[in-house]
Design a protein around this motif. Structure first.
Motif, short mmCIF file in Angstrom:
data_model
loop_
_atom_site.label_atom_id
_atom_site.label_comp_id
_atom_site.label_asym_id
_atom_site.label_seq_id
_atom_site.Cartn_x
_atom_site.Cartn_y
_atom_site.Cartn_z
N LEU A 1 47.45 47.80 47.16
CA LEU A 1 46.28 46.90 47.25
C LEU A 1 45.03 47.54 46.65
O LEU A 1 44.24 46.88 45.96
CB LEU A 1 46.04 46.50 48.71
CG LEU A 1 45.15 45.28 48.92
CD1 LEU A 1 45.72 44.05 48.23
CD2 LEU A 1 44.96 45.00 50.39
N GLY A 2 44.86 48.82 46.90
CA GLY A 2 43.70 49.52 46.34
C GLY A 2 43.67 49.41 44.82
O GLY A 2 42.65 49.04 44.23
N ALA A 3 44.82 49.67 44.21
CA ALA A 3 44.89 49.59 42.74
C ALA A 3 44.67 48.15 42.26
O ALA A 3 43.99 47.91 41.25
CB ALA A 3 46.26 50.11 42.27
N MET A 4 45.22 47.18 43.03
CA MET A 4 45.10 45.79 42.62
C MET A 4 43.65 45.28 42.71
O MET A 4 43.20 44.48 41.89
CB MET A 4 46.02 44.89 43.47
CG MET A 4 47.50 45.06 43.17
SD MET A 4 47.88 44.95 41.42
CE MET A 4 48.41 46.60 41.03
N ILE A 5 42.95 45.78 43.74
CA ILE A 5 41.52 45.40 43.85
C ILE A 5 40.76 45.94 42.64
O ILE A 5 39.91 45.25 42.06
CB ILE A 5 40.91 45.91 45.18
CG1 ILE A 5 41.52 45.14 46.35
CG2 ILE A 5 39.40 45.73 45.19
CD1 ILE A 5 41.15 45.69 47.72
N ALA A 6 41.12 47.17 42.23
CA ALA A 6 40.47 47.75 41.04
C ALA A 6 40.80 46.94 39.80
O ALA A 6 39.93 46.66 38.96
CB ALA A 6 40.92 49.20 40.86
N VAL A 7 42.06 46.48 39.71
CA VAL A 7 42.49 45.67 38.55
C VAL A 7 41.75 44.33 38.55
O VAL A 7 41.33 43.83 37.50
CB VAL A 7 44.03 45.47 38.58
CG1 VAL A 7 44.46 44.39 37.58
CG2 VAL A 7 44.74 46.77 38.28
N LEU A 8 41.59 43.77 39.76
CA LEU A 8 40.85 42.51 39.87
C LEU A 8 39.42 42.69 39.33
O LEU A 8 38.90 41.85 38.58
CB LEU A 8 40.81 42.05 41.34
CG LEU A 8 40.02 40.77 41.63
CD1 LEU A 8 40.71 39.57 41.01
CD2 LEU A 8 39.88 40.56 43.13
N GLY A 9 38.80 43.80 39.71
CA GLY A 9 37.45 44.10 39.22
C GLY A 9 37.43 44.22 37.70
O GLY A 9 36.53 43.70 37.04
N ALA A 10 38.46 44.87 37.15
CA ALA A 10 38.53 45.04 35.69
C ALA A 10 38.66 43.68 35.02
O ALA A 10 38.00 43.39 33.99
CB ALA A 10 39.72 45.92 35.33
N GLY A 11 39.49 42.83 35.63
CA GLY A 11 39.68 41.48 35.05
C GLY A 11 38.38 40.69 35.08
O GLY A 11 38.02 40.02 34.10
N ILE A 12 37.68 40.76 36.20
CA ILE A 12 36.41 40.02 36.32
C ILE A 12 35.39 40.55 35.31
O ILE A 12 34.69 39.78 34.64
CB ILE A 12 35.86 40.10 37.76
CG1 ILE A 12 36.75 39.26 38.69
CG2 ILE A 12 34.42 39.60 37.83
CD1 ILE A 12 36.40 39.36 40.16
N ALA A 13 35.33 41.88 35.18
CA ALA A 13 34.35 42.47 34.24
C ALA A 13 34.62 42.00 32.81
O ALA A 13 33.72 41.53 32.11
CB ALA A 13 34.40 43.99 34.32
N ALA A 14 35.88 42.10 32.40
CA ALA A 14 36.22 41.70 31.03
C ALA A 14 36.04 40.19 30.85
O ALA A 14 35.52 39.72 29.83
CB ALA A 14 37.64 42.12 30.70
N GLY A 15 36.46 39.44 31.88
CA GLY A 15 36.39 37.97 31.79
C GLY A 15 34.97 37.45 31.74
O GLY A 15 34.64 36.63 30.88
N PHE A 16 34.13 37.93 32.65
CA PHE A 16 32.74 37.45 32.68
C PHE A 16 31.97 37.87 31.42
O PHE A 16 31.24 37.08 30.83
CB PHE A 16 32.03 37.97 33.93
CG PHE A 16 32.10 37.01 35.08
CD1 PHE A 16 31.00 36.29 35.46
CD2 PHE A 16 33.28 36.82 35.77
CE1 PHE A 16 31.06 35.40 36.51
CE2 PHE A 16 33.37 35.92 36.82
CZ PHE A 16 32.26 35.21 37.19
N ALA A 17 32.15 39.15 31.05
CA ALA A 17 31.42 39.62 29.87
C ALA A 17 31.87 38.86 28.62
O ALA A 17 31.06 38.46 27.78
CB ALA A 17 31.64 41.12 29.69
N GLY A 18 33.19 38.64 28.53
CA GLY A 18 33.72 37.90 27.38
C GLY A 18 33.23 36.46 27.35
O GLY A 18 32.85 35.94 26.30
#
Lengths: 170, 338
Positions: free
Chosen positions: A16-33
């Protein structure tokens, strides 16, 4: 039975820890894009209007249109840092607790939020600058500087995200 | 009304089209020309050239000016998200055509000839459609409240034969229809622009009526409601000397235009100067929009600049054809550079 549940919960918490980090990465790339796409679209409209009357301004307009695109790159860069940190892109597997995952998620929020809004704002500033060069092409230097000022805040957000991420010890 | 954001393309394109407007250098060269032929030669180097080649003789420059304006209106109509903005600017031409047709019809009844040569193609409705509607007495499809107004005005003419009253009622209808259309667009700047145009017309009327020495009691009928400055306020000016009008309206943006009234030597010249200042006043209402990349009001700003450019070209060419002096013509030119 209790042992099975305990093992399952333990495995889940590790992932779950890793997945929360992945979720953050997805949001960062998605919002910025997304911000970059909207910003470029705003500048594109202005460029298309100017080029309908004066196709010779394509080169100058292209320079200004590209500016809101950088936020998308920053978002992607931060997302890469995050997934590298949790060891999802090769290297040894890293154990990430839920709290560490939340920390990485939080560190990605400055880039996600600032890049989204700054890209949209930079698109508007670029559209204004395109209007400027439609009348005064010789002022291209000033026209680039004006929307570039907005970029500062996306760069600061990227810097903060990287510092925050590095401060989380895995 | 479309969202302001959808005006990005429109504003940018109009900004680029603004580069084609005649600048002060072009006007100066036209003014410096020896005669009409010289001025037309200068005009031939501008965006008017394509229309000048179609001119049958030197005196037919009005057709070229109208063709250029018509081209700009048609072009703008194609890409502006709200066509009503262009319709708003073209509406006065529809009313001009109706006035020409009604007057022609009255003239014809009294043995005169029709003046269809004064009709313009700049309106929202073609002159052919208006002629057909009036000749067939089928007013059902006439736009902007003309459907009911035209038969009423025709009946009124039969009774009173008062052309001034008919013109007054048509102007009243024009401004009320412009306000209605502007209100539908739901943009404060657009409504303010129409209200500014009403103010300008009211002040123009006040001055003309004073020159004609019309009694104060009759003046109210010639002022139109809906302006930024109320009719009552304007009526209160009628008893005051012209020099004090600027001071009395100092709280409005009109005060700049009325500052011309301070130096009265020649009344005719004064009216010309004030009319010029009033055109600038109408421009100033939407001038701030040129700093925005998505403002719908910019369409009005650009089209008004184009109208002023056409007016300047006409002033110079008519002046040159009649041998007017360069200085007099320069004094009549409107502000055009964007």
């Amino acid at each position: 039975m209790d042992q099975v549940v305990a093992t399952l919960l333990n495995t889940m918490s590790e992932q779950l820890g890793a997945m929360i980090a992945v979720l953050g990465a997805g949001i960062a790339a998605g919002f910025a894009g997304s911000g970059s796409a909207i910003g470029i679209a705003i500048a594109d409209e202005a460029a298309a209007g100017v080029m309908t009357e004066d196709p010779g301004k394509f080169g100058l307009a292209l320079l200004l249109l590209a500016l809101p695109g950088t936020q998308g790159i920053y978002g992607l860069l931060a997302a890469f840092f995050a997934i590298l940190k949790v060891g999802l892109l090769g290297g040894a597997a890293v154990k990430v607790t839920i709290w560490q995952g939340i920390g990485i998620f939080g560190s990605l929020m400055p880039i996600a939020i600032a890049c989204y809004y700054s890209a949209v704002a930079q698109g508007k500033a670029s559209a204004g600058a395109i209007l400027l060069i439609s009348k005064r092409p010789e002022e291209i230097g000033k026209a680039v500087i004006l929307p570039a000022m907005v970029e500062t805040y996306a760069v600061l957000a990227l810097l903060l995200s990287i510092i925050l991420m590095n401060s989380i010890k895995l | 009304m479309a969202q302001a954001e959808s005006y990005g393309y429109t504003v940018a394109r109009l900004r680029a089209m603004e580069n084609r407007l005649l600048d002060s250098g072009a006007f100066q060269r036209m003014l410096d020309a020896e005669d009409l032929q010289g001025a037309l030669k200068v005009l031939n180097e501008t965006c008017y050239s394509s229309w000048l080649v179609e001119m049958k003789n030197e005196g037919a420059f009005d057709g070229a000016i109208e063709a250029e304006l018509n081209y700009v209106y048609r072009e703008t109509e194609q890409f502006v998200p709200d066509k009503a903005l262009v319709a708003l600017c073209k509406m006065p031409y529809d009313f001009h055509n109706i006035k020409v047709l009604l007057k022609s019809s009255f003239l014809q009844k009294s043995g005169g000839s029709r003046r269809w040569d004064l009709l313009t193609r700049l309106g929202n409705v073609t002159p052919e459609f208006l002629i057909e509607s009036l000749e067939s007495e089928d007013y059902r499809l006439l736009p902007f409240g003309l459907r009911s107004a035209v038969p009423q005005l025709l009946a009124q003419w039969e009774q009173f034969h008062d052309i001034l009253e008919i013109e007054r009622q048509l102007d009243d209808l024009l401004f009320s229809e412009m306000l209605k259309l502007a209100a539908k667009l739901e943009r404060k700047g657009i409504v303010e622009w129409v209200r500014g145009r009403i103010d300008a017309e009211n002040v123009r009327n006040l001055l003309r009526l004073r020159r004609m020495q019309v009694e104060n009691s009759r003046i109210a009928g010639f002022l139109h409601d809906g302006g930024i400055i109320s009719v009552e306020r304007l009526l209160s000016l009628t008893g005051e000397p012209l020099e004090s009008w600027g001071r009395l309206l100092a709280y409005t943006d009109l005060t700049g235009a009325l500052s011309q009234l301070q130096e009265i030597s020649d009344f005719d010249r004064l009216i010309v100067d004030v009319e010029k200042a009033l055109d600038d006043y109408v421009l100033r209402i939407v001038e701030q929009t040129r700093f925005s990349s998505t403002s719908p009001e910019y369409v009005l700003y650009y089209l008004w600049l184009k109208e002023m450019e056409a007016k300047n070209v006409r002033i110079i060419l008519v002046g040159k054809a009649n041998g007017a002096s360069r200085d007099v013509l320069r004094g009549l030119l409107r502000h055009v550079s964007g």
